[in-house]
Design an enzyme around this catalytic site. Structure first.
Site, mmCIF file in Angstrom:
data_model
loop_
_atom_site.group_PDB
_atom_site.id
_atom_site.type_symbol
_atom_site.label_atom_id
_atom_site.label_comp_id
_atom_site.label_asym_id
_atom_site.label_seq_id
_atom_site.Cartn_x
_atom_site.Cartn_y
_atom_site.Cartn_z
ATOM 1 N N LYS A 131 52.359 125.019 17.813
ATOM 2 C CA LYS A 131 53.377 124.425 18.676
ATOM 3 C C LYS A 131 53.676 122.823 18.547
ATOM 4 C CE LYS A 131 52.029 122.706 23.048
ATOM 5 N NZ LYS A 131 52.293 121.141 23.341
ATOM 6 N N ASN A 132 52.554 122.313 18.348
ATOM 7 C CA ASN A 132 52.791 120.584 18.147
ATOM 8 C C ASN A 132 53.422 120.188 16.734
ATOM 9 O OD1 ASN A 132 51.887 120.562 20.809
ATOM 10 N ND2 ASN A 132 50.024 119.557 20.253
ATOM 11 N N ARG A 137 50.167 107.796 29.281
ATOM 12 C CA ARG A 137 50.805 108.411 27.911
ATOM 13 C C ARG A 137 52.150 107.263 27.841
ATOM 14 N NH1 ARG A 137 51.030 114.621 27.623
ATOM 15 N NH2 ARG A 137 50.661 114.051 25.226
ATOM 16 N N ASP A 184 42.520 118.853 22.917
ATOM 17 C CA ASP A 184 43.255 119.972 23.315
ATOM 18 C C ASP A 184 42.602 121.264 23.458
ATOM 19 O OD1 ASP A 184 45.479 118.433 23.488
ATOM 20 O OD2 ASP A 184 46.790 119.390 21.683
ATOM 21 N N CYS A 193 52.209 116.993 29.585
ATOM 22 C CA CYS A 193 51.067 117.315 30.573
ATOM 23 C C CYS A 193 50.683 115.762 30.996
ATOM 24 C CB CYS A 193 49.977 117.598 29.628
ATOM 25 S SG CYS A 193 50.330 119.600 29.193
ATOM 26 N N ARG A 220 54.002 127.220 27.993
ATOM 27 C CA ARG A 220 54.388 126.415 27.348
ATOM 28 C C ARG A 220 53.945 126.178 25.791
ATOM 29 N NH1 ARG A 220 52.931 120.445 28.690
ATOM 30 N NH2 ARG A 220 53.729 120.348 26.625
HETATM 31 C C1 LIG Z 1 53.302 117.470 21.354
HETATM 32 C C2 LIG Z 1 52.165 116.771 20.994
HETATM 33 O O1 LIG Z 1 52.007 116.769 19.725
HETATM 34 N N1 LIG Z 1 51.220 116.652 21.725
HETATM 35 C C3 LIG Z 1 49.784 116.375 21.192
HETATM 36 C C4 LIG Z 1 49.981 115.084 20.815
HETATM 37 O O2 LIG Z 1 50.188 114.094 21.991
HETATM 38 P P1 LIG Z 1 50.761 112.859 21.919
HETATM 39 O O3 LIG Z 1 51.184 112.504 20.444
HETATM 40 O O4 LIG Z 1 51.238 112.135 23.056
HETATM 41 O O5 LIG Z 1 49.269 111.897 21.650
HETATM 42 P P2 LIG Z 1 49.074 110.620 20.997
HETATM 43 O O6 LIG Z 1 48.154 110.679 20.081
HETATM 44 O O7 LIG Z 1 50.046 109.615 20.829
HETATM 45 O O8 LIG Z 1 48.059 109.740 22.219
HETATM 46 C C5 LIG Z 1 46.643 109.361 21.968
HETATM 47 C C6 LIG Z 1 46.291 108.091 22.895
HETATM 48 O O9 LIG Z 1 47.365 106.887 22.543
HETATM 49 C C7 LIG Z 1 48.090 106.656 23.536
HETATM 50 N N2 LIG Z 1 49.191 106.311 23.270
HETATM 51 C C8 LIG Z 1 49.942 106.900 22.554
HETATM 52 C C9 LIG Z 1 51.420 106.445 22.352
HETATM 53 C C10 LIG Z 1 51.870 105.033 22.683
HETATM 54 O O10 LIG Z 1 52.915 104.759 22.291
HETATM 55 N N3 LIG Z 1 51.101 104.254 23.488
HETATM 56 C C11 LIG Z 1 49.667 105.026 23.712
HETATM 57 O O11 LIG Z 1 48.927 104.328 24.184
HETATM 58 C C12 LIG Z 1 47.914 107.815 24.734
HETATM 59 O O12 LIG Z 1 48.263 107.495 25.948
HETATM 60 C C13 LIG Z 1 46.621 108.398 24.444
HETATM 61 O O13 LIG Z 1 45.703 107.838 25.090
HETATM 62 O O14 LIG Z 1 48.551 114.385 20.225
HETATM 63 C C14 LIG Z 1 47.661 114.489 21.340
HETATM 64 C C15 LIG Z 1 46.358 114.036 20.890
HETATM 65 O O15 LIG Z 1 45.735 114.939 19.935
HETATM 66 C C16 LIG Z 1 47.288 116.151 21.735
HETATM 67 O O16 LIG Z 1 46.550 116.192 23.073
HETATM 68 C C17 LIG Z 1 48.730 116.478 22.361
HETATM 69 O O17 LIG Z 1 48.821 117.854 22.701
HETATM 70 C C1 LIG Z 2 48.954 117.784 25.927
HETATM 71 C C2 LIG Z 2 49.955 118.757 25.073
HETATM 72 O O1 LIG Z 2 51.032 118.902 25.037
HETATM 73 P P1 LIG Z 2 52.267 117.607 25.313
HETATM 74 O O2 LIG Z 2 51.780 116.336 24.497
HETATM 75 O O3 LIG Z 2 53.635 117.914 25.077
HETATM 76 O O4 LIG Z 2 51.972 117.253 26.796
HETATM 77 C C3 LIG Z 2 49.125 119.964 24.523
HETATM 78 O O5 LIG Z 2 49.616 120.764 23.712
HETATM 79 O O6 LIG Z 2 48.021 120.327 25.022
#
Ligand SMILES: CC(=O)N[C@H]1[C@@H](OP(=O)(O)OP(=O)(O)OC[C@H]2O[C@@H](n3ccc(=O)[nH]c3=O)[C@H](O)[C@@H]2O)O[C@H](CO)[C@@H](O)[C@@H]1O
Ligand SMILES: C=C(OP(=O)(O)O)C(=O)O
Length: 424
Positions: free
Chosen positions: A22-23, A122, A307, A117, A399
């Site tokens: 998915k991701n 985030r 995850d 989620c 999802r």
């Molecule tokens: C759709 C998707 O691919 N989702 C995955 C992606 O989420 P996602 O890409 O949202 O996760 P990130 O790796 O960006 O988040 C890591 C950390 O960085 C922080 N952060 C992130 C961006 C930003 O602009 N500022 C900031 O502070 C977030 O709040 C979090 O604490 O990677 C996560 C970490 O492996 C997974 O749990 C999610 O399933």
């Molecule tokens: C947190 C997840 O998805 P999303 O980043 O879309 O919330 C997930 O795939 O576990």
């Protein structure tokens, strides 16, 4: 609203074919905005999230067609007004990643702040800083991000202050069409990052270093179409592996990339579970052996995936002793703990640490899914529990897990989906 009824206590045995990730699929779909030629994605999971992303892309002018054999055809020949409204962005995180490609191709975009989620605050500050470093002007207005670069994006140097999967992908999706070279430092190294880089390269981009902390991108004037196969879903793989470990039995997972789950295999082996990896299979076996407690700490890849934390917590409720689970990525990702407690789990949460005291004999109960991976941890606990578990709010599961009930029931699980009217 659907719910899932599980009559637990049956060991799983058989074979489960793992779907595309998915991701990864969601970011690959966003890449279709970068070209006026078709992007054909194979090994595509059919999920609520991918359908939702398809709706957003269609709104943006992309022709989106699901074809037989897990194929998705995407053709953004001419795009419409680059506007992604709240209702099409709010349900998930990855929709936000259309912003960069739209600015790169059209010079401007207006995209709602994303959902996803509810596992932490985030923010998207790193995404926006990356786009600014590529020359985009960013404004925030009434919940929307307005980005503009009328003369196109230009290459830049970006050093991420923290590792972010989404921001790394977003920067890549924008920089491939920027003028000049971009260097991204302190990048996420998840397999989905390499999958995206390889697909972009198949479309004619010049991305090197994906899978390492430093990614270099030489911008190109245009990208072509491509046919790409989505990487296997390491989270789905890990989830079924943990389910097999929790119920006991022997399950072979096929169409997997075993090297993407090394941290989990090591934790499962420490717990006393048999893990045998092949080229694109993994077999999980536990026949009556007690589980040992294992401490884990989530971390960016190659560490233990956040995850998979909820699923591993469900498993540890059955281990003989106390295990410590530390969540280091998201500040609110223990919502499954009180739900697992309904089945008899003993879990103490303090800040970002949870102590799980096992073993307990889990007993079925009605539970409420709170987010995607939390929901599936309740399914795992329900499969291992005696009696009946009812998992409500199944839309979270939809999802990210394709044909969940089918895949599990083919391995002997007693699991059915009920429509609300059938349960009255
Ligand atoms: C759709 C998707 O691919 N989702 C995955 C992606 O989420 P996602 O890409 O949202 O996760 P990130 O790796 O960006 O988040 C890591 C950390 O960085 C922080 N952060 C992130 C961006 C930003 O602009 N500022 C900031 O502070 C977030 O709040 C979090 O604490 O990677 C996560 C970490 O492996 C997974 O749990 C999610 O399933
Ligand atoms: C947190 C997840 O998805 P999303 O980043 O879309 O919330 C997930 O795939 O576990």
């Amino acid at each position: 609203m659907d719910r899932i009824r599980i009559r637990g206590g049956k060991p799983l045995s058989g074979e489960i074919r793992i779907s595309g990730a998915k991701n990864s699929a969601l970011k690959l779909m966003a890449a279709s905005l970068l070209t006026d030629e078709p992007l054909i994605l194979r090994n595509m999971p059919r999920l609520a999230d991918t359908r939702f992303m398809g709706q957003l892309l269609a709104h943006l002018g992309v022709r989106v067609e699901e074809r037989d054999g897990a194929v998705l055809f995407l053709h953004g020949q001419t795009l419409s007004e680059p506007f992604a409204p709240y209702d099409l962005v709010r349900k998930m995180r990855a929709t936000f990643n259309v912003l960069g490609p739209l600015v790169a191709r059209l010079g401007k975009a207006k995209v709602s702040l994303p959902g996803g989620c509810a596992i932490g605050a985030r923010p998207v500050d790193l995404h926006l800083k990356a786009l600014e470093a590529l020359g985009a002007r960013i404004e925030l207005e009434e919940g929307y991000v307005l980005a503009s670069a009328p003369d196109g994006l230009t290459g830049g140097q970006i050093s991420f202050p923290m590792v972010s999967v989404g921001a790394t992908e977003h920067a890549m999706l924008a920089a491939v069409l920027a003028r000049g070279e971009t260097i991204l430092e302190n990048c996420a190294r998840e397999p989905e990052i390499s999958d995206l880089a390889d697909c972009l390269n198949a479309m004619g981009a010049d991305v090197t270093g994906a899978g390492t902390p430093t990614i270099a991108i030489r911008g190109v004037e245009r990208l072509s179409g491509a046919t790409w196969s989505v990487v296997p879903d390491r989270i789905e793989t890990g989830t079924y592996a943990i389910a097999a470990a929790a119920t006991g039995g022997r399950v072979t997972l096929t169409n997997v990339a075993p090297q993407h789950n090394r941290a989990l295999w090591s934790a499962l082996k420490q717990a006393g579970v048999g893990v045998e990896t092949g080229e694109d299979t993994v077999t999980i076996a536990r026949n009556g052996t007690p589980l040992s407690p294992v401490d884990i700490q989530t971390a960016p890849w190659p560490g233990f995936a956040t995850d998979l934390q909820a699923q591993f917590m469900a498993l540890m409720t059955l281990a003989e002793g106390a295990s410590l689970i530390r969540e280091t990525i998201f500040e609110n990702r223990f919502m499954h703990a009180p739900e697992l407690a309904r089945l008899g789990a003993r879990i103490d949460v303090h800040g970002n640490e949870a102590v799980v005291r096992g073993p307990v004999s889990l007993k079925g109960a009605p539970v409420m899914a709170t987010d995607l991976r939390a929901s599936v941890s309740l399914v795992i606990a329900g499969l291992a529990a005696s009696g009946e578990t009812l998992v409500n709010r199944v839309y979270h599961l939809d999802r990210g897990f394709e044909h969940l009930e089918d895949k599990l029931s083919r391995c002997g699980a007693d699991i059915v989906r009920e429509r609300e009217q059938e349960t009255r």
